[in-house]
Write a protein that holds these residues in place. Sequence first.
Motif, PDB file in Angstrom:
ATOM      1  N   LEU A 257      42.417  30.990  28.696  1.00 51.08           N
ATOM      2  CA  LEU A 257      42.315  29.794  29.530  1.00 51.08           C
ATOM      3  C   LEU A 257      43.571  28.945  29.355  1.00 51.08           C
ATOM      4  O   LEU A 257      43.922  28.598  28.221  1.00 51.08           O
ATOM      5  CB  LEU A 257      41.078  28.980  29.147  1.00 51.08           C
ATOM      6  N   VAL A 258      44.220  28.598  30.455  1.00 47.95           N
ATOM      7  CA  VAL A 258      45.473  27.844  30.396  1.00 47.95           C
ATOM      8  C   VAL A 258      45.383  26.642  31.327  1.00 47.95           C
ATOM      9  O   VAL A 258      45.125  26.792  32.531  1.00 47.95           O
ATOM     10  CB  VAL A 258      46.682  28.713  30.801  1.00 47.95           C
ATOM     11  N   ALA A 259      45.586  25.461  30.761  1.00 48.79           N
ATOM     12  CA  ALA A 259      45.614  24.220  31.539  1.00 48.79           C
ATOM     13  C   ALA A 259      47.055  23.904  31.887  1.00 48.79           C
ATOM     14  O   ALA A 259      47.846  23.501  31.023  1.00 48.79           O
ATOM     15  CB  ALA A 259      44.995  23.082  30.743  1.00 48.79           C
ATOM     16  N   ASN A 260      47.416  24.107  33.130  1.00 49.73           N
ATOM     17  CA  ASN A 260      48.786  23.881  33.588  1.00 49.73           C
ATOM     18  C   ASN A 260      48.898  22.457  34.150  1.00 49.73           C
ATOM     19  O   ASN A 260      48.206  22.101  35.110  1.00 49.73           O
ATOM     20  CB  ASN A 260      49.142  24.900  34.670  1.00 49.73           C
TER      21      ASN A 260
ATOM     22  N   THR B 100      56.044  30.240  40.364  1.00 52.01           N
ATOM     23  CA  THR B 100      54.956  29.290  40.534  1.00 52.01           C
ATOM     24  C   THR B 100      53.903  29.878  41.455  1.00 52.01           C
ATOM     25  O   THR B 100      54.095  30.928  42.069  1.00 52.01           O
ATOM     26  CB  THR B 100      55.478  27.954  41.094  1.00 52.01           C
ATOM     27  N   LEU B 101      52.762  29.240  41.529  1.00 51.11           N
ATOM     28  CA  LEU B 101      51.675  29.720  42.367  1.00 51.11           C
ATOM     29  C   LEU B 101      51.962  29.414  43.833  1.00 51.11           C
ATOM     30  O   LEU B 101      52.622  28.416  44.142  1.00 51.11           O
ATOM     31  CB  LEU B 101      50.367  29.048  41.939  1.00 51.11           C
ATOM     32  N   PRO B 102      51.458  30.221  44.751  1.00 53.97           N
ATOM     33  CA  PRO B 102      51.828  30.077  46.165  1.00 53.97           C
ATOM     34  C   PRO B 102      51.005  29.018  46.895  1.00 53.97           C
ATOM     35  O   PRO B 102      50.456  29.254  47.975  1.00 53.97           O
ATOM     36  CB  PRO B 102      51.555  31.477  46.727  1.00 53.97           C
TER      37      PRO B 102
ATOM     38  N   ASN C  63      42.891  34.318  32.571  1.00 58.10           N
ATOM     39  CA  ASN C  63      43.331  35.715  32.715  1.00 58.10           C
ATOM     40  C   ASN C  63      43.975  35.942  34.086  1.00 58.10           C
ATOM     41  O   ASN C  63      43.769  36.980  34.734  1.00 58.10           O
ATOM     42  CB  ASN C  63      42.156  36.682  32.521  1.00 58.10           C
ATOM     43  N   GLY C  64      44.725  34.967  34.535  1.00 59.03           N
ATOM     44  CA  GLY C  64      45.424  35.076  35.800  1.00 59.03           C
ATOM     45  C   GLY C  64      44.610  34.655  37.008  1.00 59.03           C
ATOM     46  O   GLY C  64      45.155  34.528  38.107  1.00 59.03           O
TER      47      GLY C  64
ATOM     48  N   ARG D 133      35.373  33.195  40.854  1.00 58.52           N
ATOM     49  CA  ARG D 133      34.262  33.792  40.127  1.00 58.52           C
ATOM     50  C   ARG D 133      34.643  35.252  39.878  1.00 58.52           C
ATOM     51  O   ARG D 133      34.968  35.973  40.814  1.00 58.52           O
ATOM     52  CB  ARG D 133      32.971  33.709  40.936  1.00 58.52           C
ATOM     53  N   PHE D 134      34.600  35.694  38.632  1.00 56.64           N
ATOM     54  CA  PHE D 134      35.055  37.046  38.330  1.00 56.64           C
ATOM     55  C   PHE D 134      34.347  37.586  37.098  1.00 56.64           C
ATOM     56  O   PHE D 134      33.789  36.832  36.291  1.00 56.64           O
ATOM     57  CB  PHE D 134      36.576  37.082  38.134  1.00 56.64           C
TER      58      PHE D 134
END
Length: 579
Positions: A500-503, A197-199, A484-485, A491-492
């Motif tokens: 694109l992923v909607a979690n 999971t994300l930190p 893309n992570g 902004r990148f």
Amino acid sequence: MNTLLAARACGGAALRQGLLGVLLGSLALPVAEGAPFEHREFDATLQAPYRAQPAERHSQARTFVLRFDYPAVLQEQAVTWRLDLLTPSGRLLQRWFGIERLYREAVTVHIPWGGRSSRATVPDGIYHLRLRALAQDAGPPADAAEFASTEQTLAAHVSELVEQDWDIAVGEPAPPAMPAFHALPRASARGSATADTLPYTVYYGNLHSQTNHSDGGGELATCHGAQPPQSAPYGPDYAYAYARGHGLDILMTSEHNHMYDGSDGTNGAADTAVAKALYQAGLASAAAFNASHPDFLAIYGQEWGVIANGGHLNIFNSAELLGWEYNDQQQLLADTFTPRSDYATLFGLMRQRGWVGQFNHPALAGQFLIGGQPFGYSADGDQVMALCEVMNSSAFSNNDTETEAHRSNYELACDKALEAGYHLAFSSDQDNHCANWGASYGNRTGVLIATGALLSADSFLEALRARRVFATMDKHAQLVLTANGHLMGERFSNSGALHLVANFASASGRSVAAAVVYEGVPGRNGTVSALSNEADTVITPADGEHFYYVKLTEDDGNVLWSAPVWVSQVPAAMHPRRH
């Protein structure tokens, strides 16, 4: 569910309460009856059951409710309105329109829709309701000719319309496939993030409310609107304890900056030292509450600006009271002078001071003017404004069971700001004026703070500056967009495909009924458009600047908005680089 289309020790605490009593008493003024002029603004809301009641499952019939209000308006209004029901493909299915007389009391209009019993073919799907309404000084009573001119009236006043947009489900449309996602830890269950999971830890807050330092804090039993400034019984200490007791992690009490003289106008007899001391007492109150409650973040700040020819915004971290009013001795009733409705100058000061802001309940037109343009772009403003309030429960609700039916949607105005070039995350607040901080509905602003970090003003502001924020009508739900992570708010640069992923996660067992990915172009001043109805979307953007965000609708009609990601798409021959 109905979806709407609204000093640390005890001795130190006693000393603070005594000081606040003196300050409030010294500012007491006679007040006029009726709602304060600051809230003289036309309000139109739309309530529509997201799903039909079980008894109407076959017909899918339901009733839509329009509510029009104009607090403290000085003259009877003619409210011209139109309600459109659109099919999933955007085709007009049915239209209702009318003109209502509005003065002193709110007006409610019930619109029964027969569903499949009134139309030959109404297939399953997510349908869209759009309300457009205009308030004008009323003339003679409406007649047939006036009703015939409804369409022309709305078309001639596009920039003045209030618009509310909400979806409804007809039948059982197929839900989108959702990617697997391990929910982020909640503040109430802190711990180390796991490897999958994300930190980050999610903290839920209400970032817009008032107490008796301005026109809030009204007793629930008798509160039906904004309070005469500094007249209500409840102040910041009470509000923070109330919000914490109702499960919030963060509460901002955002007092109207021009009411520290105890007036909704200008109090020529006000003592500038007393006004400034009240603001400092509020800051001290929040600091003391945080020192004794490390599991909660109390924020004291100001809601700067006026509605008429202005626009309200919150400043989260100013130690200075800002203002433009002077007493009869020509003494500024604030610490620092800021010209009324001069947003370019304000943004420059905010950038210089390192302050962070939020656009509050923004209108589509007539607010936040830069160079004469609503939401006109400002490089200073882009640096300091981090949030845009996408929805509110009713500011004048006295509901304390999280069931307030009147709620307002500001997504179109926030989209306008994004298209102007502002880098904004969405927030969802309550603007409480009664003593029900965070309790009128279950909506919250979700803030992602690094797991293991202390909940503090510093960690909160760091998250806002990074736009690690989502807006939700469901306090048990999470929405985190990745691209893309890259995490929402980033902004990148990118070349090639963009994933694109909607979690989504729900602690209460809710599921997603609809997902929409939106795309816009910063600085284009155009229109944000729907890109995909999938929670997991792969595209290859055209070269240039883009932003993307996701809106999810749960199976009960509650909505979540992710923060956007901003993508600079470059030719494939170039290597992506982070900004």
